[in-house]
Design an enzyme around this catalytic site. Structure first.
Site, short mmCIF file in Angstrom:
data_model
loop_
_atom_site.label_atom_id
_atom_site.label_comp_id
_atom_site.label_asym_id
_atom_site.label_seq_id
_atom_site.Cartn_x
_atom_site.Cartn_y
_atom_site.Cartn_z
N ARG A 78 0.69 -1.15 -0.04
CA ARG A 78 -0.05 0.03 0.31
C ARG A 78 0.74 1.29 -0.01
NH1 ARG A 78 -2.72 3.12 4.29
NH2 ARG A 78 -4.86 3.75 3.26
N HIS A 82 0.53 4.26 -2.61
CA HIS A 82 0.22 5.57 -2.09
C HIS A 82 1.38 6.73 -2.57
CE1 HIS A 82 -3.38 5.36 0.64
NE2 HIS A 82 -3.33 4.29 -0.35
N ASN A 110 -3.84 9.00 4.30
CA ASN A 110 -2.84 8.40 5.02
C ASN A 110 -2.54 8.24 6.45
OD1 ASN A 110 -1.41 7.32 2.56
ND2 ASN A 110 -0.39 9.37 2.19
N HIS A 210 -5.64 -6.34 -2.24
CA HIS A 210 -6.63 -6.33 -1.10
C HIS A 210 -6.75 -7.79 -0.69
CE1 HIS A 210 -8.19 -2.12 -0.92
NE2 HIS A 210 -6.86 -2.15 -0.84
#
Length: 337
Positions: A78, A82, A110, A210
């Site tokens: 992740r 990001h 975040n 995910h």
């Protein structure tokens, strides 16, 4: 640039008869000695000569961190996502706030949810002890994401390296919609990924990350209590035990309740059974859109999912990279030099 220079000199030779062969040879030597200003390219072999132990050092550090906490694999994947979606894969997500700079860590997407910063810091420290000032934090984040997924059963793919680090963070961009919301519609997700140069198949493949990790109740609670038709009743009932209607917003639930710590294709099976935890997951299946067939394909063919995921990760890693003389190689990942 070399070929251009040679062609240029050849053209002069053809047009100006008084240049003799020796004179042209001297000009070619001179031009070949000039520095090349061509754009640097990322390559899996970038560190082979200048820091041959770079990737193995990162790998060892990442495996140690995940062996201590399995959930860290999802967090590192992740973190790469990001980082890349906010002004490119430049380690801007690692920078902490200063009096003159806001941090991406404090953005809505975040704050108190992005994790793994200390793992990247540890990997950077390990690499610095081997090759000081050579390996960028941006590359460490990209390699860590690959090593993390592989450690828990995901594909191993060749990470292209040679990125350099940004000299500032981009909090405003992080808050402006460049990071997808857990409430995002399929159109919103498709548009966002398209802006980053990623297509629909990339979207579905990357969402498959995910299959790992956990989410806080606040990110999916409204789905449990709004009587939506796109969520399995039994699945919803089970999740309500950890996420009461009043309170429990910070409680965690696995994104994949069957194999939450293994990288597999169960995520797609969940979607087909209306057991996607986040609204932004479940929108990938059930609406009759083109993503339905991709989800179905990945649910049947784990090898195709693995290969498409690897290709999409490599593609994502190319977003707005800094190379050549752009940016810098940070000494520590949390601050500019």
């Amino acid at each position: 640039l070399v070929l251009y220079n040679i062609c240029f000199v050849t053209s002069i030779f053809n047009k100006v008869s008084f240049y003799n062969t020796m004179a042209i040879f001297k000009i070619i030597v001179l031009l070949l000695s000039l520095p090349c200003f061509c754009q640097a390219q990322l390559s899996p072999t970038f560190y082979d000569q200048i820091c041959p132990n770079a990737l193995s050092t990162i790998r060892s550090s990442i495996r140690t961190a995940i062996s201590r906490e399995r959930r860290m694999a999802a967090s590192l994947i992740r973190l790469h996502f990001h980082d890349c979606f906010v002004n490119g894969c430049d380690a801007s997500v690692m920078l902490v706030a200063t009096p003159t700079m806001e941090s991406e860590r404090d953005s809505v997407a975040n704050f108190q949810s992005a994790r793994g910063f200390e793992v990247i810091d540890q990997a950077k420290s390990a690499v610095e002890s081997v090759c000081p000032g050579v390996v960028s934090c941006a590359d460490i984040i990209a390699v860590a994401a690959r090593d993390a997924s592989e450690y828990v059963g995901g594909p191993r793919y060749a990470v292209k390296v040679g990125r350099r680090d940004s000299t500032t963070a981009f909090r405003a961009i992080a808050d402006s919609g460049d990071l997808p919301s857990f409430r995002a519609s399929l159109d919103d997700l498709s548009d966002l990924f398209l802006r980053k140069g990623l297509n629909t198949r990339d979207l579905v493949a990357l969402s498959g990350a995910h299959t790992l990790g956990q989410a806080t109740c606040v990110t999916f609670k409204e789905r449990l209590y709004d009587n939506s038709s796109d969520i399995d009743a039994g699945f919803s009932s089970t999740r309500k035990r950890r996420c009461p209607v009043n309170g429990g917003d910070t409680n965690l639930a696995p994104l994949d309740q069957v194999t939450p710590n293994s990288f597999d294709n169960n995520y797609y099976r969940n979607l087909m059974q209306k057991k996607g935890l986040l609204a932004s997951d479940q929108v990938l299946f059930g609406s009759g859109a083109s993503t339905d067939s991709i989800v179905s394909e990945y649910s049947r063919n784990p090898s195709r999912f693995a290969s498409d995921y690897a290709a999409a990760m490599i593609k994502m890693g190319d977003i707005q990279t800094l190379t050549g003389s752009a940016g810098q190689i940070r000494r520590i990942c949390t601050a500019v030099n």
